[in-house]
Scaffold this motif. Structure first.
Motif, PDB file in Angstrom:
ATOM      1  N   ALA A   1       0.825  -1.210   0.000  1.00  0.00           N
ATOM      2  CA  ALA A   1       0.000   0.000   0.000  1.00  0.00           C
ATOM      3  C   ALA A   1       0.858   1.260   0.000  1.00  0.00           C
ATOM      4  N   LEU A   2       1.921   1.278   0.799  1.00  0.00           N
ATOM      5  CA  LEU A   2       2.788   2.458   0.836  1.00  0.00           C
ATOM      6  C   LEU A   2       3.578   2.611  -0.454  1.00  0.00           C
ATOM      7  N   ASP A   3       3.975   1.501  -1.042  1.00  0.00           N
ATOM      8  CA  ASP A   3       4.699   1.577  -2.310  1.00  0.00           C
ATOM      9  C   ASP A   3       3.812   2.165  -3.395  1.00  0.00           C
ATOM     10  N   GLU A   4       2.558   1.760  -3.412  1.00  0.00           N
ATOM     11  CA  GLU A   4       1.611   2.310  -4.391  1.00  0.00           C
ATOM     12  C   GLU A   4       1.348   3.785  -4.120  1.00  0.00           C
ATOM     13  N   ALA A   5       1.185   4.149  -2.853  1.00  0.00           N
ATOM     14  CA  ALA A   5       0.902   5.545  -2.510  1.00  0.00           C
ATOM     15  C   ALA A   5       2.078   6.455  -2.836  1.00  0.00           C
ATOM     16  N   LEU A   6       3.296   5.927  -2.692  1.00  0.00           N
ATOM     17  CA  LEU A   6       4.504   6.731  -2.937  1.00  0.00           C
ATOM     18  C   LEU A   6       5.056   6.575  -4.347  1.00  0.00           C
ATOM     19  N   ARG A   7       4.325   5.910  -5.203  1.00  0.00           N
ATOM     20  CA  ARG A   7       4.848   5.686  -6.551  1.00  0.00           C
ATOM     21  C   ARG A   7       5.272   6.985  -7.238  1.00  0.00           C
ATOM     22  N   PRO A   8       4.502   8.076  -7.144  1.00  0.00           N
ATOM     23  CA  PRO A   8       4.968   9.322  -7.768  1.00  0.00           C
ATOM     24  C   PRO A   8       6.174   9.949  -7.052  1.00  0.00           C
ATOM     25  N   CYS A   9       6.476   9.434  -5.851  1.00  0.00           N
ATOM     26  CA  CYS A   9       7.546  10.029  -5.030  1.00  0.00           C
ATOM     27  C   CYS A   9       8.701   9.071  -4.790  1.00  0.00           C
ATOM     28  N   GLY A  10       8.804   8.031  -5.612  1.00  0.00           N
ATOM     29  CA  GLY A  10       9.943   7.125  -5.512  1.00  0.00           C
ATOM     30  C   GLY A  10       9.667   5.780  -4.908  1.00  0.00           C
ATOM     31  N   GLY A  11       8.431   5.532  -4.434  1.00  0.00           N
ATOM     32  CA  GLY A  11       8.083   4.226  -3.903  1.00  0.00           C
ATOM     33  C   GLY A  11       8.536   4.009  -2.476  1.00  0.00           C
ATOM     34  N   PHE A  12       8.243   2.806  -1.980  1.00  0.00           N
ATOM     35  CA  PHE A  12       8.556   2.439  -0.596  1.00  0.00           C
ATOM     36  C   PHE A  12       9.119   1.031  -0.578  1.00  0.00           C
ATOM     37  N   ASP A  13      10.172   0.817   0.213  1.00  0.00           N
ATOM     38  CA  ASP A  13      10.801  -0.494   0.360  1.00  0.00           C
ATOM     39  C   ASP A  13      11.145  -0.690   1.828  1.00  0.00           C
ATOM     40  N   HIS A  14      10.718  -1.799   2.414  1.00  0.00           N
ATOM     41  CA  HIS A  14      10.904  -1.969   3.859  1.00  0.00           C
ATOM     42  C   HIS A  14      12.377  -2.079   4.246  1.00  0.00           C
ATOM     43  N   ASN A  15      13.216  -2.618   3.353  1.00  0.00           N
ATOM     44  CA  ASN A  15      14.624  -2.730   3.702  1.00  0.00           C
ATOM     45  C   ASN A  15      15.274  -1.344   3.760  1.00  0.00           C
ATOM     46  N   ALA A  16      15.009  -0.509   2.768  1.00  0.00           N
ATOM     47  CA  ALA A  16      15.507   0.863   2.811  1.00  0.00           C
ATOM     48  C   ALA A  16      14.923   1.616   4.001  1.00  0.00           C
ATOM     49  N   GLN A  17      13.667   1.316   4.340  1.00  0.00           N
ATOM     50  CA  GLN A  17      13.040   1.985   5.484  1.00  0.00           C
ATOM     51  C   GLN A  17      13.708   1.586   6.791  1.00  0.00           C
ATOM     52  N   SER A  18      14.257   0.370   6.860  1.00  0.00           N
ATOM     53  CA  SER A  18      15.019  -0.013   8.050  1.00  0.00           C
ATOM     54  C   SER A  18      16.211   0.917   8.242  1.00  0.00           C
ATOM     55  N   LEU A  19      16.939   1.172   7.149  1.00  0.00           N
ATOM     56  CA  LEU A  19      18.083   2.090   7.227  1.00  0.00           C
ATOM     57  C   LEU A  19      17.616   3.506   7.559  1.00  0.00           C
ATOM     58  N   ARG A  20      16.550   3.931   6.933  1.00  0.00           N
ATOM     59  CA  ARG A  20      16.019   5.281   7.171  1.00  0.00           C
ATOM     60  C   ARG A  20      15.597   5.446   8.637  1.00  0.00           C
ATOM     61  N   THR A  21      14.975   4.415   9.183  1.00  0.00           N
ATOM     62  CA  THR A  21      14.551   4.460  10.579  1.00  0.00           C
ATOM     63  C   THR A  21      15.751   4.564  11.508  1.00  0.00           C
ATOM     64  N   LEU A  22      16.762   3.732  11.267  1.00  0.00           N
ATOM     65  CA  LEU A  22      17.918   3.675  12.156  1.00  0.00           C
ATOM     66  C   LEU A  22      18.854   4.861  11.994  1.00  0.00           C
ATOM     67  N   MET A  23      18.899   5.444  10.793  1.00  0.00           N
ATOM     68  CA  MET A  23      19.841   6.531  10.524  1.00  0.00           C
ATOM     69  C   MET A  23      19.241   7.921  10.662  1.00  0.00           C
ATOM     70  N   ARG A  24      17.905   8.039  10.592  1.00  0.00           N
ATOM     71  CA  ARG A  24      17.303   9.373  10.598  1.00  0.00           C
ATOM     72  C   ARG A  24      16.108   9.516  11.532  1.00  0.00           C
ATOM     73  N   LEU A  25      15.220   8.540  11.578  1.00  0.00           N
ATOM     74  CA  LEU A  25      13.949   8.725  12.266  1.00  0.00           C
ATOM     75  C   LEU A  25      14.029   8.435  13.761  1.00  0.00           C
ATOM     76  N   GLU A  26      14.704   7.363  14.129  1.00  0.00           N
ATOM     77  CA  GLU A  26      14.848   7.006  15.549  1.00  0.00           C
ATOM     78  C   GLU A  26      16.004   7.829  16.112  1.00  0.00           C
ATOM     79  N   SER A  27      15.682   8.907  16.824  1.00  0.00           N
ATOM     80  CA  SER A  27      16.707   9.890  17.219  1.00  0.00           C
ATOM     81  C   SER A  27      16.650  10.212  18.707  1.00  0.00           C
ATOM     82  N   PRO A  28      17.226   9.361  19.548  1.00  0.00           N
ATOM     83  CA  PRO A  28      17.197   9.618  20.983  1.00  0.00           C
ATOM     84  C   PRO A  28      18.345  10.476  21.489  1.00  0.00           C
ATOM     85  N   TYR A  29      19.296  10.789  20.609  1.00  0.00           N
ATOM     86  CA  TYR A  29      20.504  11.484  21.056  1.00  0.00           C
ATOM     87  C   TYR A  29      20.414  12.987  20.787  1.00  0.00           C
ATOM     88  N   CYS A  30      21.124  13.747  21.602  1.00  0.00           N
ATOM     89  CA  CYS A  30      21.034  15.205  21.537  1.00  0.00           C
ATOM     90  C   CYS A  30      21.869  15.807  20.410  1.00  0.00           C
TER      91      CYS A  30
END
Length: 386
Positions: free
Chosen positions: A112-141
């Motif tokens: 569903a997310l891949d279809e919704a993001l098709r005009p914006c490059g799509g969605f891939d859960h493996n890339a999202q793992s990196l995105r989560t760990l490198m940018r979104l999950e941010s507990p440090y100051c």
């Protein structure tokens, strides 16, 4: 077990994206132990306890979810890494984090997310793992993300092999912190990938039998499972059937682990360094040719009998519609987003849609269901089938 010359060495790590002040360092840990601990303590990891593995938002407490699956993969990965003389902490960190980018409802949510993001490059859960760990999950100051070591990030990006055409998310991260996407990763990463296969090949059988979607007689049409079952019957002729089925699963896991260890040892007999692992041009962690054929047969069986079962397909389609409707609702009325996500919403595309997808991808199954009920006034029927 003696450490091999081609094991990843935490003392020789290529470092982290952001420099860290280690004044007052917390405990005597290697770089890869720090990575493992950061993953385990993350909110994203905790959310896996309410994300789909096979069955969507299961009511039963005994079915696996992404968290229990990840823990089981890590257990297998540690055993294999130890037997091969690899870095056990790196293998464990990779196993624990490999599914952290999955959206709610598993592959149905991803579609569903891949279809919704098709005009914006799509969605891939493996890339999202990196995105989560490198940018979104941010507990440090002082930096975004968990700032994991290069070796963990490389292994997550390439655990299924070199990435020839990274999608937008992985390409952005690789530009910021190059991960040499065109080469094979460490043997620890390759072991983590096959540990994932071993875990879900067998534990999905366990859950499928428990739910009644799979029947033992059908499973026994697969020769290598039938062989294992005959051994179980011979050893435990009077044991209750449910215990014998669990013995079957344990035996299958043991068979596959032993085969992986033996074949990988053979594949790496003349390898002297981790550089040779990366330059080999092929995976060096592998099953034997015979077991690889049997494992592919098992996967085809599982897709036919479990993953594409009519009840599963119906629930997945409902789940896909839930995610698609949530994305449309947030795009149409951004005030529906959680406050922090609303306040940081970009003004223009593609950032706007990608931000909304980040919010949805982080949801648990039950939170997505609650959001749907809040926005549309009802909980969709047909999501749960066990």
């Amino acid at each position: 077990m003696t450490r091999t010359s081609f094991a990843a060495d935490p003392a020789q790590s290529r470092g982290r994206e952001f420099a860290e002040d280690r004044t007052g360092t917390r405990g005597p840990r290697t770089e890869f132990q720090r990575d493992r601990d950061r993953i385990i303590h993350s909110i994203a990891f905790r959310r896996l306890r309410h994300k789909t593995q096979v069955f969507i938002a299961p009511d039963g407490d005994h079915y696996r979810v992404r968290l229990t699956h990840s823990l089981e993969v890590a257990q297998i990965g540690r055993v294999v890494a130890r037997a091969l003389g690899l870095d056990e902490d790196l293998a464990e960190a990779l196993c624990l984090a490999h599914d952290i980018g999955h959206p709610p409802f598993g592959h149905a949510g991803e579609q569903a997310l891949d279809e919704a993001l098709r005009p914006c490059g799509g969605f891939d859960h493996n890339a999202q793992s990196l995105r989560t760990l490198m940018r979104l999950e941010s507990p440090y100051c002082d930096h975004d993300g968990l700032n994991l070591s290069w070796e963990v990030l490389e292994g997550l990006a390439k655990h299924n092999g070199p990435v020839v055409a990274p999608n937008w998310a992985l390409a952005e991260l690789d530009t910021a912190f190059p991960l040499e996407l065109g080469s094979w990763p460490s043997l620890e990463a390759q072991v983590a990938a096959l540990s994932d296969d071993i875990a879900y090949d067998n534990h999905d059988i366990d859950d499928g039998l428990r739910a009644g979607f799979l029947q033992l007689d059908d499973l026994l049409t697969l020769d290598f499972i039938a062989d294992q079952w005959r051994r179980v019957e011979k050893r435990f002729p009077h044991a209750p059937q449910d215990r014998r089925l669990r013995e079957l699963i344990r035996g299958q896991i043991g068979l596959m682990v032993n085969d992986l260890v033996a074949q990988t040892r053979e594949n790496t007999r003349d390898v002297l360094s981790i550089e040779e692992i990366r330059a080999a041009g092929r995976p060096l962690a592998s099953f034997s040719p015979t077991l690889a054929v049997e494992e592919r047969k098992l996967k085809r069986f599982m897709y036919d009998r479990l993953y594409y079962h009519p009840d599963q397909a119906a629930a997945a389609e409902t789940a896909r519609e839930v995610i698609a409707r949530l994305f449309s609702a947030f795009l149409r009325d951004s005030s529906l987003l959680a406050e922090r996500w609303f306040q940081t919403l970009p003004d223009i595309e593609p950032g706007r849609s990608r931000h909304i997808a980040d919010f949805i991808a982080g949801m648990t199954d039950r939170y997505a269901i609650d959001q749907h009920a809040h926005i549309f006034g009802r909980t969709p029927a047909g999501l749960r089938n066990v």
